[in-house]
Design an enzyme around this catalytic site. Structure first.
Site, PDB file in Angstrom:
ATOM      1  N   HIS A 113       0.854  -1.189   0.000  1.00  0.00           N
ATOM      2  CA  HIS A 113       0.000   0.000   0.000  1.00  0.00           C
ATOM      3  C   HIS A 113       0.896   1.247   0.000  1.00  0.00           C
ATOM      4  CE1 HIS A 113      -2.702   3.025   1.789  1.00  0.00           C
ATOM      5  NE2 HIS A 113      -3.695   2.261   1.377  1.00  0.00           N
ATOM      6  N   ASP A 190       3.449  -4.043   8.186  1.00  0.00           N
ATOM      7  CA  ASP A 190       2.190  -3.297   8.068  1.00  0.00           C
ATOM      8  C   ASP A 190       1.053  -4.297   8.310  1.00  0.00           C
ATOM      9  OD1 ASP A 190      -0.093  -2.035   7.234  1.00  0.00           O
ATOM     10  OD2 ASP A 190       0.606  -1.596   5.195  1.00  0.00           O
ATOM     11  N   GLN A 193      -4.082  -4.781   7.199  1.00  0.00           N
ATOM     12  CA  GLN A 193      -5.050  -5.728   6.640  1.00  0.00           C
ATOM     13  C   GLN A 193      -5.084  -7.047   7.397  1.00  0.00           C
ATOM     14  OE1 GLN A 193      -7.274  -4.934   4.600  1.00  0.00           O
ATOM     15  NE2 GLN A 193      -6.449  -3.029   3.785  1.00  0.00           N
ATOM     16  N   LYS A 216     -10.133  -0.354  10.625  1.00  0.00           N
ATOM     17  CA  LYS A 216     -10.245  -1.569   9.813  1.00  0.00           C
ATOM     18  C   LYS A 216     -10.562  -2.780  10.686  1.00  0.00           C
ATOM     19  CE  LYS A 216      -6.914  -0.078   6.264  1.00  0.00           C
ATOM     20  NZ  LYS A 216      -7.729   0.330   5.126  1.00  0.00           N
ATOM     21  N   CYS A 354      -4.715   1.975  -4.043  1.00  0.00           N
ATOM     22  CA  CYS A 354      -3.529   2.580  -3.424  1.00  0.00           C
ATOM     23  C   CYS A 354      -2.258   1.760  -3.602  1.00  0.00           C
ATOM     24  CB  CYS A 354      -3.722   2.862  -1.932  1.00  0.00           C
ATOM     25  SG  CYS A 354      -4.967   4.103  -1.614  1.00  0.00           S
TER      26      CYS A 354
END
Lengths: 399, 136
Positions: A113, A190, A193, A216, A354
């Site tokens: 991303h 990261d 997600q 999220k 993105c």
């Protein structure tokens, strides 16, 4: 499903398949934040009166929830930020900017991303670091073999999503951490997600930094976490200086800062957001992360099995261990498909999501993304698939 | 033909869709920040007249068809007439007064009430307007 009634947005007669962009929020999370604003809406760190004391307690309870949820070693390792993006920028600018040297290599992939690409690009531009890409295999996955091949004596940082937002592949983070540390490389993960969709255990994964966003994972917007190993966070220079994070100051030469985690949380924090986030974590724990993963994998299989039977649909990520399915309708621009679906109150994302350099690996510039959550149902998927079966109907109604 | 058919026809068989490498053309890129529509508009201007106008790129049905209709309508107009046409189109999208007969087929976008689709219809015009304004 028993959980559906907990989510006010699920009574709105929509099919919400854009959970990777943001999740829906349970009533309990919303109520928890309203309760703060209505019943004890004071500032934090000012505990001289009862309601302010309660703010501190609730705020730190939320931190405790997260420490347990990700199995961090201590509270000092969990910093509240505005989200994964701010966390990654703090890591790049506050930690790595002080230790990188010209020629140091940073390993990422083309499926990251923007927020796990641009902070590293800036570091490379400012300090003469080199960005290298770990090649993706034919399924667009990261393999250990390719990570090994990409490491050189100059590699200083590996920065990867645990689950990517377009391909939805789950990276072997624990193995990569081991390999990275054997080669004196820092691993930044990261988790935007992944944290809401699988069990993440900091001590087991042994990553150096890990970031995620509340919105999220059933929580509010504008709040997230920067996890870092304590010894590393001790050396993370605060980007923001101000109230709440200083011990004392007299003149520019004498500034004394508080200890972790407060040192990295300057200014009045997003109190309602943090407290709501804590409630979201409780909700996730109650459903159970294993159950969530299993349910989402099942829903994905259910959807993919139906989509592969439609000849005009090309699935880009056939193999993925998450709730993300990315595809195109042959000959129709992804956005037109999304507009068509919108007419039937189906919310999906179209575009490049993105991940603007992923096209270098896939040759596909844009696509439709369905991202499922445990609160989605088989009957929603049935309805969705039915809408895609007739290409003429899509062409007819997309305008 | 109804409006939808006109749009679909211009989408499936767009007119003037070609990239122009020649230096006689001024190129202007136009893209939608919220999505992936991405078009280049090419205009060849001589003596304040639009001698040729084309476009190329990747975009949704509304943007592509709108670019096709726009290039068809702007071709061989003077720069002033072109800007007048664009102003009329803009007025139509923003529900202000406009002259229908100048717009010809472009009136099919009259009802792009959904604001994001309005942006799609406007996309090629934004680039053409920039080029023409520099050549007035």
């Amino acid at each position: 499903m028993v959980f559906r009634e907990d989510f006010p947005m699920l009574n709105k007669d929509i099919i919400y398949f854009d959970n990777s962009a943001t999740s829906l929020k349970p009533k309990k999370v919303i109520d928890k934040m309203v309760d703060y604003y209505e019943n004890y809406g004071a500032n934090a760190h000012r505990g001289d009166y009862d309601i302010s004391y309660k703010v501190d307690i609730e705020y730190e309870n939320a931190r405790d929830e997260i420490v347990e949820f990700i199995n961090a070693k201590s509270k000092e390792e969990v910093i509240f930020t505005s989200g994964a993006t701010e966390s990654l920028n703090m890591i790049a600018q506050g930690f790595f900017a002080n230790i990188v040297e010209a020629g140091d290599e940073i390993l990422i992939t083309t499926s990251e991303h923007a927020s796990n690409v641009l902070p590293w690009f800036r570091l490379a531009n400012d300090y003469g670091c080199v960005i290298n890409f770990i090649p993706l295999d034919e399924n667009l996955h990261v393999t250990m073999e390719n990570v090994k091949k990409s490491i050189t004596p100059k590699t200083k940082i590996i920065a990867l999503a645990q689950i990517t937002n377009v391909v939805g592949d789950v990276r072997p983070i624990k193995e990569i951490a081991k390999l990275a540390h054997e080669n004196n490389i820092f691993l930044v993960v990261d988790g935007a997600q992944s944290a809401a969709h699988m069990k993440v255990d900091m001590q087991d994964l042994d990553v150096d930094f890990f970031v995620f966003s509340a919105h999220k994972m059933l929580g509010p917007t504008g709040v997230g976490v920067l996890y870092g190993k304590k010894e590393l966070l001790e050396n993370l220079e605060p980007i923001n200086l101000g109230g709440g994070m200083n011990e004392s100051f007299d003149n520019p030469k004498e500034i004394y800062l508080k200890d972790l985690p407060t040192r990295l949380e300057a200014g009045t924090p997003n109190i309602a957001g943090v407290i709501g986030f804590g409630e979201a974590i409780k909700y996730l724990k109650n459903v159970g992360m294993e159950q969530i993963s299993e349910r989402e994998r099942h829903l994905r299989e259910y959807l993919v099995e139906k989509l592969v039977r439609i000849p005009h649909i090309d699935i880009i990520n056939l193999e993925a261990d998450s709730g993300i399915v990315t595809f195109n309708v042959d000959g129709i621009f992804s956005q037109d498909v999304a507009y068509y679906l919108n007419k039937y109150n189906v919310c999906v994302r179209a575009g490049n999501h993105c991940a603007k350099i992923l096209k270098n690996s896939t040759g596909v510039t844009n696509s439709i993304r369905v991202s499922l959550s445990f609160y989605n149902t088989e009957s929603e998927i049935d309805e969705f698939v039915e809408l895609l079966k007739n290409k003429e109907k899509i062409m007819e109604e997309m305008i | 033909m109804d409006k939808r058919e006109i749009i679909l026809q211009h989408y499936s068989k767009p007119q003037n869709k070609k990239r122009m490498e020649s230096e006689e053309y001024t190129k202007e890129n136009t893209r939608n920040s919220s999505c992936i529509d991405n078009l280049d508009i090419y205009i060849k201007i001589k003596d304040s007249y639009i001698e040729d106008i084309t476009f190329d790129g990747e975009a949704c049905a509304i943007s592509i068809s709108s670019a096709s209709i726009m290039t068809k309508n702007l071709n061989k107009k003077s720069v002033r007439e072109g800007l007048e046409y664009i102003k009329n189109f803009e007025n139509m999208l923003n529900e202000k007064e406009y002259e229908q007969n100048i717009l010809k087929e472009a009136i099919v976008y009259e009802n792009t009430k959904n604001t994001s689709r309005k942006t799609c219809a406007w996309l090629p015009y934004d680039a053409a307007k920039k080029i023409l304004e520099k050549n007035i």
